[in-house]
Design a protein around this motif. Structure first.
Motif, short mmCIF file in Angstrom:
data_model
loop_
_atom_site.label_atom_id
_atom_site.label_comp_id
_atom_site.label_asym_id
_atom_site.label_seq_id
_atom_site.Cartn_x
_atom_site.Cartn_y
_atom_site.Cartn_z
N ARG A 129 0.80 -1.24 0.10
CA ARG A 129 0.13 0.07 -0.07
C ARG A 129 0.85 1.11 0.00
N PHE A 130 2.14 1.28 0.89
CA PHE A 130 2.92 2.31 0.91
C PHE A 130 3.52 2.54 -0.45
N SER A 131 3.75 1.45 -1.29
CA SER A 131 4.30 1.55 -2.52
C SER A 131 3.53 2.25 -3.45
N ARG A 132 2.27 1.74 -3.26
CA ARG A 132 1.00 2.33 -4.33
C ARG A 132 0.91 3.87 -4.01
N ALA A 137 1.60 9.64 -5.66
CA ALA A 137 2.24 10.73 -5.38
C ALA A 137 3.38 11.21 -5.71
N LYS A 138 3.59 10.60 -7.15
CA LYS A 138 5.12 10.54 -7.42
C LYS A 138 5.42 11.97 -8.22
N THR A 219 5.57 14.62 4.49
CA THR A 219 4.77 13.80 5.38
C THR A 219 3.16 13.97 5.10
N GLY A 220 2.91 15.15 4.83
CA GLY A 220 1.47 15.34 4.14
C GLY A 220 1.13 14.69 2.87
N ILE A 221 2.12 14.81 2.03
CA ILE A 221 1.95 14.34 0.58
C ILE A 221 1.57 12.74 0.69
N ILE A 222 2.48 12.03 1.43
CA ILE A 222 2.58 10.86 1.57
C ILE A 222 1.32 10.15 2.39
N SER A 223 1.21 11.10 3.31
CA SER A 223 -0.20 10.74 4.16
C SER A 223 -1.40 10.77 3.34
N SER A 224 -1.50 11.71 2.63
CA SER A 224 -2.82 11.97 1.73
C SER A 224 -2.90 10.64 0.70
N THR A 227 -3.66 7.53 2.31
CA THR A 227 -5.14 7.44 2.72
C THR A 227 -6.02 6.95 1.13
N LYS A 228 -5.54 7.51 0.31
CA LYS A 228 -6.17 7.29 -0.99
C LYS A 228 -5.91 5.79 -1.33
N SER A 229 -4.54 5.32 -1.14
CA SER A 229 -4.32 3.97 -1.47
C SER A 229 -5.04 3.03 -0.48
N VAL A 230 -5.28 3.28 0.62
CA VAL A 230 -6.02 2.36 1.48
C VAL A 230 -7.40 2.40 1.19
#
Length: 236
Positions: A129-132, A137-138, A219-224, A227-230
């Motif tokens: 999920r983190f990779s996704r 957000a790439k 941190t905000g970019i990856i967190s957002s 959340t979308k990935s989950v």
């Protein structure tokens, strides 16, 4: 036969596939632990022999796994040059390079065995999920990295002009100033190089404030994105 092996080697919701995945994960941990024990000084010859057996056994299994993954892959070249394909290859490469070669000249290659840790990524849904999320957000992450590099260079130039005349040994050039810029923007602040002029201190204050944002933004970019990935995973 090919489909049967594919159902086992690739991650599928069946008992044999799960057993295979758990076996490979355990073997990765054992291999990494063995690698760590090899660095212990004054090991008994018998212990080194056991560690060598573990290494040979691990490489044989990882090699079989790598070959099987190529065999069952629908697009073999795509798998070979994929992230996991490269990781699987690097996990076994040091062993084969060391055969018949004096490792004193190839000691650095032994550290490639640490790539076996990355093999665990294939079996971890959280990492998947983190990779996704990183993939989602790439573009934002790439833009952030570009802006960060620009800020680092700007900081190096600024501190060079403020401090060069009074500290020529620490800020001899803009390239020397890059070290200060990196540790300041990342808010690490080792304290080995610091400004002593009033202008340099004021400039550093603003750079530190910007540095706090640099830590928070990704941190905000990856967190957002996470959340979308989950959410996408749960919708399936």
């Amino acid at each position: 036969m090919k489909q049967y092996l594919k159902n086992i080697v690739e991650i599928n919701d069946n008992r044999k596939s799960r057993i295979f995945a758990y076996f490979i994960q355990i073997l990765i941990f054992v291999s990494i632990l063995s690698f760590s024990f090899e660095t212990v000084p004054d090991l008994e010859p018998s212990t080194r022999k056991i560690l060598r057996i573990i290494e040979v056994f691990s490489v044989i299994i990882f090699t079989i796994e790598y070959v099987l993954r190529i065999y069952v892959s629908d697009k073999k070249s795509k798998f070979i040059f994929s992230f996991f394909g490269i990781i699987d290859f690097l996990a076994i490469l040091p062993f084969y390079l060391s055969l018949g070669v004096d490792l004193r000249s190839l000691r650095a290659l032994r550290f490639l065995r640490l790539f076996r840790i990355l093999k665990l990524m294939r079996y971890n849904k959280a990492i998947e999920r983190f990779s996704r999320a990183i993939s989602l957000a790439k573009e934002e992450v790439l833009l952030f990295l570009i802006v960060t590099l620009i800020l680092i260079y700007f900081s190096a130039v600024g501190i060079y002009y403020f401090e060069h005349e009074v500290q020529p040994e620490n800020f001899a050039s803009i390239f020397d100033s890059l070290w200060w810029a990196i540790i300041t923007l990342t808010t690490v602040g080792y304290g080995d190089v610091y400004p002593i002029t009033v202008g340099g201190k004021v400039f550093t204050f603003f750079i530190l404030m910007i540095g706090l944002g640099i830590v928070a933004i990704p941190t905000g970019i990856i967190s957002s994105a996470l959340t979308k990935s989950v959410d996408k995973t749960e919708d399936k």
